[in-house]
Design a protein around this motif. Structure first.
Motif, PDB file in Angstrom:
ATOM      1  N   TYR A  44       0.821  -1.204   0.000  1.00 36.98           N
ATOM      2  CA  TYR A  44       0.000   0.000   0.000  1.00 36.98           C
ATOM      3  C   TYR A  44       0.863   1.266   0.000  1.00 36.98           C
ATOM      4  O   TYR A  44       0.342   2.364   0.154  1.00 36.98           O
ATOM      5  N   ASP A  47      -0.023   3.932  -2.569  1.00 36.91           N
ATOM      6  CA  ASP A  47      -1.441   4.244  -2.789  1.00 36.91           C
ATOM      7  C   ASP A  47      -1.745   5.720  -2.567  1.00 36.91           C
ATOM      8  O   ASP A  47      -1.242   6.336  -1.626  1.00 36.91           O
ATOM      9  N   TYR A  52      -7.206   4.620  -5.641  1.00 36.52           N
ATOM     10  CA  TYR A  52      -8.339   4.123  -4.848  1.00 36.52           C
ATOM     11  C   TYR A  52      -9.612   4.328  -5.665  1.00 36.52           C
ATOM     12  O   TYR A  52     -10.125   5.447  -5.757  1.00 36.52           O
ATOM     13  N   LYS A  89      -6.327   0.084   2.822  1.00 33.85           N
ATOM     14  CA  LYS A  89      -5.872   0.865   1.666  1.00 33.85           C
ATOM     15  C   LYS A  89      -6.195   2.351   1.873  1.00 33.85           C
ATOM     16  O   LYS A  89      -5.368   3.216   1.595  1.00 33.85           O
TER      17      LYS A  89
END
Ligand SMILES: Nc1ncnc2c1ncn2[C@@H]1O[C@H](COP(=O)(O)OP(=O)(O)OP(=O)(O)O)[C@@H](O)[C@H]1O
Ligand SMILES: [Mg+2]
Length: 228
Positions: A44, A47, A52, A89
């Motif tokens: 992650y 991210d 997302y 996440k």
């Protein structure tokens, strides 16, 4: 390092001041030295809101994540929902966004955080680790409720969250357990199996006081990946 012009008794002088990036770099080094497990997991670590994907199921949670990033916002979020709904996440997105802005943030799963503290016994770093987690401007605790609740764990969590509540420090929490069943998960058991639920109530009372409760629903993204 940045040069600054600073006033001193009516005179001005130039000085070198640590910029916030340098401060963050040093704090990150300190965190890495103290905590071997407490960091955004590798999967992650890149991210952002761009990676997302927005769905009807996570729209409110994403809006809450953006709200948590507003300057000066000290209120936290308690994200709860089923496995694979995107909680870790989204918490990682918040951590990465903050780190990218030079803000101090500590990301840890609760079981890893407790394992790091246990591993520090005898190394004289326990107090420093607890102090970092207590005072970091933003603490992200992933997976509350996944740890085995002993009296010691209950005390650690209560003391940490009580301090952060009292000081108004932003705390973001994720859990598989919602308001209906998280308190039952946090009931402490001593070595003889005797239960004490008062600590669980006190922990949850602090969490409700400092966090917005946000549900993340929807199908398990891990299964979506398997179906693709
Ligand atoms: N909105 C999203 N867009 C793209 N991928 C997603 C999204 N939400 C989740 N995923 C992916 O699905 C997987 C599971 O997400 P995540 O680990 O955040 O779930 P979780 O809610 O924390 O689950 P658990 O409760 O089991 O810890 C990860 O591989 C993640 O990258
Ligand atoms: Mg997770």
């Amino acid at each position: 390092m940045v040069p600054v012009v600073a006033p001193d008794n009516g005179r001005f002088y130039t000085a070198i001041r640590m910029c916030r990036w340098e401060k963050q770099r040093r704090e990150n080094k300190r965190q890495a030295r103290l905590f071997s497990r407490a960091k955004v997991p590798f999967a992650y670590s890149r991210d952002t809101f761009d990676t997302y994907q927005l769905t009807d199921d996570n729209r409110t949670a994403v809006a809450a994540a953006k709200w948590s990033l507003q300057e000066g916002n000290r209120k936290g979020i308690f994200f709860y929902g089923s496995p694979g709904s995107g909680k870790t996440k989204l918490a990682a997105v918040i951590a990465n966004e903050k780190a990218g802005r030079g803000e101090q943030v500590l990301f840890s799963s609760v079981p890893d955080f407790l394992a790091d503290i246990r591993a520090s016994f005898g190394k004289n770093t326990t107090a420093e680790m607890i102090q970092v987690a207590r005072d970091v401007p933003c603490l992200i605790l992933d997976d509350l409720g996944a740890e085995r609740m002993t009296l010691w764990v209950g005390e650690q969590l209560f003391s940490l969250l009580n301090h952060r509540y009292n000081e108004g420090l932003q705390t973001i929490i994720t859990s598989n357990y919602g308001p209906q069943n998280i308190a039952a998960r946090l009931v402490c058991r001593d070595d003889d199996g005797a239960e004490d639920d008062s600590q669980a109530q006190r922990i949850m009372s602090r969490i409700y006081g400092m966090c917005e409760l946000v549900n993340l629903s929807g199908r398990d993204w891990r299964l979506k990946g398997a179906e693709a």
